[in-house]
Design a protein around this motif. Structure first.
Motif, PDB file in Angstrom:
ATOM      1  N   ILE A   1       0.678  -1.314  -0.069  1.00 21.81           N
ATOM      2  CA  ILE A   1       0.071   0.015   0.027  1.00 21.81           C
ATOM      3  C   ILE A   1       0.773   1.281  -0.065  1.00 21.81           C
ATOM      4  O   ILE A   1       0.537   2.276  -0.795  1.00 21.81           O
ATOM      5  N   ASP A   2       2.049   1.178   0.890  1.00 20.40           N
ATOM      6  CA  ASP A   2       2.875   2.349   0.881  1.00 20.40           C
ATOM      7  C   ASP A   2       3.372   2.702  -0.326  1.00 20.40           C
ATOM      8  O   ASP A   2       3.674   3.644  -0.684  1.00 20.40           O
ATOM      9  N   LEU A   3       3.803   1.481  -0.990  1.00 23.68           N
ATOM     10  CA  LEU A   3       4.707   1.759  -2.375  1.00 23.68           C
ATOM     11  C   LEU A   3       3.731   2.208  -3.333  1.00 23.68           C
ATOM     12  O   LEU A   3       4.091   3.135  -3.955  1.00 23.68           O
ATOM     13  N   ALA A   4       2.555   1.807  -3.412  1.00 27.46           N
ATOM     14  CA  ALA A   4       1.526   2.253  -4.271  1.00 27.46           C
ATOM     15  C   ALA A   4       1.434   3.823  -3.971  1.00 27.46           C
ATOM     16  O   ALA A   4       1.041   4.527  -5.153  1.00 27.46           O
ATOM     17  N   LYS A   5       1.105   4.142  -2.940  1.00 24.19           N
ATOM     18  CA  LYS A   5       0.974   5.699  -2.516  1.00 24.19           C
ATOM     19  C   LYS A   5       2.115   6.381  -2.867  1.00 24.19           C
ATOM     20  O   LYS A   5       2.028   7.605  -3.467  1.00 24.19           O
ATOM     21  N   ALA A   6       3.224   6.008  -2.704  1.00 23.92           N
ATOM     22  CA  ALA A   6       4.582   6.626  -2.934  1.00 23.92           C
ATOM     23  C   ALA A   6       4.743   6.930  -4.574  1.00 23.92           C
ATOM     24  O   ALA A   6       5.121   7.805  -5.126  1.00 23.92           O
TER      25      ALA A   6
END
Length: 59
Positions: free
Chosen positions: A47-52
Motif C-alpha cells: 500500500i505504501d509503495l503504491a501511494k509513493a
C-alpha cells in the motif's frame, strides 16, 4: 491579527516501506513469527509503495 501557517506533515511512504523491510529482516533472523503477521506487514508495504508511486507520478 496575523495568520499562522500550519505545515501539514505528509506521511513518508518510502520510510514506512523501509521500516517494514527492517521488521521482516528481524523476523527472519529471530524466527517464531506467524505467517499472518508477516502477510500484514507485506500488505502495508504494498500500500505504501503504491501511494509513493502515485505521488511520484503526479510530479
Amino acid at each position: 491579527m496575523s495568520a499562522e501557517v500550519i505545515q501539514i506533515k505528509r506521511p513518508d511512504h518510502l520510510a514506512e516501506v523501509g521500516a517494514g523491510l527492517t521488521l521482516l529482516k528481524m523476523f527472519h533472523k529471530t524466527g517464531g513469527h506467524n505467517a499472518q503477521t508477516i502477510t500484514l506487514i507485506m500488505e502495508k508495504m504494498e500500500i505504501d509503495l503504491a501511494k509513493a508511486q502515485e505521488i511520484t507520478d503526479r510530479r
